[in-house]
Motif scaffolding. Sequence first.
Motif, PDB file in Angstrom:
ATOM      1  N   ILE A 221       0.841  -1.195   0.000  1.00 33.51           N
ATOM      2  CA  ILE A 221       0.000   0.000   0.000  1.00 33.51           C
ATOM      3  C   ILE A 221       0.874   1.243   0.000  1.00 33.51           C
ATOM      4  O   ILE A 221       0.555   2.259  -0.614  1.00 33.51           O
ATOM      5  N   PHE A 224       2.082   1.610  -3.540  1.00 34.39           N
ATOM      6  CA  PHE A 224       1.012   2.231  -4.336  1.00 34.39           C
ATOM      7  C   PHE A 224       1.014   3.731  -4.119  1.00 34.39           C
ATOM      8  O   PHE A 224       0.941   4.519  -5.071  1.00 34.39           O
ATOM      9  N   ILE A 228       1.650   6.537  -7.016  1.00 31.40           N
ATOM     10  CA  ILE A 228       0.586   7.488  -7.342  1.00 31.40           C
ATOM     11  C   ILE A 228       1.052   8.914  -7.103  1.00 31.40           C
ATOM     12  O   ILE A 228       0.847   9.800  -7.936  1.00 31.40           O
ATOM     13  N   ALA A 263      -1.513   5.991   8.317  1.00 31.46           N
ATOM     14  CA  ALA A 263      -2.724   6.365   7.579  1.00 31.46           C
ATOM     15  C   ALA A 263      -2.528   7.686   6.844  1.00 31.46           C
ATOM     16  O   ALA A 263      -3.154   7.931   5.818  1.00 31.46           O
ATOM     17  N   PHE A 266      -1.704   7.151   3.260  1.00 32.79           N
ATOM     18  CA  PHE A 266      -2.832   6.815   2.396  1.00 32.79           C
ATOM     19  C   PHE A 266      -3.664   8.058   2.112  1.00 32.79           C
ATOM     20  O   PHE A 266      -4.144   8.256   0.996  1.00 32.79           O
ATOM     21  N   LEU A 267      -3.799   8.910   3.139  1.00 32.96           N
ATOM     22  CA  LEU A 267      -4.593  10.120   2.930  1.00 32.96           C
ATOM     23  C   LEU A 267      -3.897  11.022   1.912  1.00 32.96           C
ATOM     24  O   LEU A 267      -4.550  11.600   1.048  1.00 32.96           O
ATOM     25  N   MET A 269      -1.996   9.930  -0.441  1.00 34.56           N
ATOM     26  CA  MET A 269      -2.206   9.263  -1.726  1.00 34.56           C
ATOM     27  C   MET A 269      -3.595   9.581  -2.265  1.00 34.56           C
ATOM     28  O   MET A 269      -3.751   9.918  -3.446  1.00 34.56           O
ATOM     29  N   LEU A 270      -4.606   9.504  -1.406  1.00 34.59           N
ATOM     30  CA  LEU A 270      -5.965   9.785  -1.867  1.00 34.59           C
ATOM     31  C   LEU A 270      -6.076  11.232  -2.329  1.00 34.59           C
ATOM     32  O   LEU A 270      -6.699  11.523  -3.348  1.00 34.59           O
ATOM     33  N   LEU A 273      -4.530  11.475  -5.678  1.00 35.35           N
ATOM     34  CA  LEU A 273      -5.407  10.840  -6.666  1.00 35.35           C
ATOM     35  C   LEU A 273      -6.496  11.803  -7.100  1.00 35.35           C
ATOM     36  O   LEU A 273      -6.899  11.837  -8.260  1.00 35.35           O
ATOM     37  N   LEU A 274      -7.011  12.581  -6.140  1.00 36.74           N
ATOM     38  CA  LEU A 274      -8.140  13.440  -6.447  1.00 36.74           C
ATOM     39  C   LEU A 274      -7.705  14.747  -7.091  1.00 36.74           C
ATOM     40  O   LEU A 274      -8.352  15.231  -8.012  1.00 36.74           O
ATOM     41  N   PRO A 277      -4.257  13.356 -10.453  1.00 36.37           N
ATOM     42  CA  PRO A 277      -4.128  11.912 -10.643  1.00 36.37           C
ATOM     43  C   PRO A 277      -2.866  11.505 -11.383  1.00 36.37           C
ATOM     44  O   PRO A 277      -2.437  10.368 -11.279  1.00 36.37           O
TER      45      PRO A 277
END
Lengths: 287, 322
Positions: A221, A224, A228, A263, A266-267, A269-270, A273-274, A277
């Motif tokens: 993860i 990833f 990203i 975490a 990941f945040l 990464m998100l 992404l938004l 991207p």
Amino acid sequence: MPLADLLIGGILLGGVYALMACGLNLIFGVMRVINFAHGDILAIAALSTVSIAVGLKMPFWVAIVAVPIGCAALGALIQVVILRRIEDGPMIMSLLATYALSTILVNIAILIWGGGYSGLPGVLSGSLRVLGVNVSLSRLVSFACAIGISLAVWWVLEFTRFGRAVRSVSAAPELASISGIAIDRVRLATFALGTGMAGFAGVLVAPAFALDPQLGSRFIIKAFAVIIVGGMGSYPGAILAALLLGVVEVVGSYFVGAVIGSAFLFLLMLAVLLVRPRGLLGAGVRV
Amino acid sequence: MKGINPLAVAIVAGIAAIAVPLVGSDYAVSFSIQLLIFLVLAYSWNWIGGYTGYTHFGQVGFFGIGAYVGSLLNFHWGVPWYLAAIAAALAGAATAVPLGGAMLRLKGPFFAIGMFGLARVLEAFALGFDSITGGGTGIYLKPISDLKPIYYVVATVAMIMLLLTWKLDNSRLGLKLLAIREDENAAESLGIPTTRLKVGTFIASAVAPAAMGSLYAAYLGFIDPPTAFAPNMELTTIAMVLLGGMGTVLGPLVGALVLSIVNEVLWANYPQVYLACVGVIVLLAVLFMPRGIVSLGMKSGWLGIGRPSFRRLAADSGRAPS
């Protein structure tokens, strides 16, 4: 803990992420396959390293040579038996296949090594003083090796005949095929190279982390997140993002605790992404 | 209509579902609850993954949200499990609305990775905020002595999902979703409001899993982060849809029945290789039967040929656009 400690700790952590993420990114670039099993190959490599060094009592360098080669062979097998049949099909199939492969590898690892933690004490122990900060030798060596290999592969991609073939297959498979490049062979070699890099990263994390068969899902993860943030298919982007995320993770963990700190990654990464991207240095991969 | 009518299947399944607690043992009821929960998860996944073609690795996230919302309501305020499940469903929808708007701007692998990451973030939060969720120790709920009411609720939801999918398959909406799966740009250019439909499907497919999470926690009497956000739950659900046939009415039903029985046998006899076996089943299905068991039925004439032509599901359909 002063800031310098955190920064150096983060950058050293980022080195391993870079090696792992570069392999993942290479595979995605050439095959348009997201390899969910990438982290589990790293975990199996790390556990094999422990078995070789502790179980068989062989020197550490044997693992450094043998494990990545073994992982590359495993990768080649996976490519020939499974991915070759579906890589040109719809993406949903390769996603499902590698996701399934990941659980199979975890389960095999649990069967072989058990579910508990193991480690590699005594290899590269001790510490050095760098810029007035105590740094453990194992992390320093793994950082140097990881970045060294990542840059070496980058050099291969940029300046060799094989590298040009890889890049052209990645950019336009049909045109590469017309130009006489054996796509299947390039893909096989790339996948083996990518899994070999994951295997090498596994060897490098072995002395520095507590290892268990679930290690892979924690690393994948992060890989990833790295590709990203860095930009899918962008090699320098991945290295840059890996170092950045290593720092973010270490600093985040220091201030809010390890669980929520990871975490943060990941945040981030998100958020990337938004908002963007294509990532920091990505060229915008069309899917 | 030639072949087996889904409505007839629903009626037969309904009668079977009513009969299980009357004639079956406690074990049969307990097994059926698990089967039906997976059935509901599989039908929900089928909407977004099978019809709309978005590989969704985060459904277990909604399952976990539902499990925690339901369990916490039950634990702290003694809300009965059926009301907790309704609250959990609402919570699932409420989370899916902003998430859907944001995440569905992503496509293909980006969406898959994003949702996969999201489920892990939620798990990390459930572990990290241990003052609320009990962290790794989990929450122990008051055990429910009689499972039959839970069984009937889950069976009803499963029946509703089957009928809704049947309606969807025979509607313009279903065709529009399939068009998005086949070629999103082409669908858009034909005037299909792709974004709205995708977000709507995403939200619809989050409601039932959240409710199931809450019911699953009540059924187990226990919840902790690895149970609530178990990746193998996700894999099993997807394996069921894939094995049965993605984007079909009966696929999830067939897949869930077959795989639940296989799972039960494996789990009873070889618990240590259970996950690997599910993985192998998914791999074999991907390699040799990407259209699922239902397509075999269609070929042999047992089932009416479904409209979905599965172009994008077939692995041999030529090179992917680069």
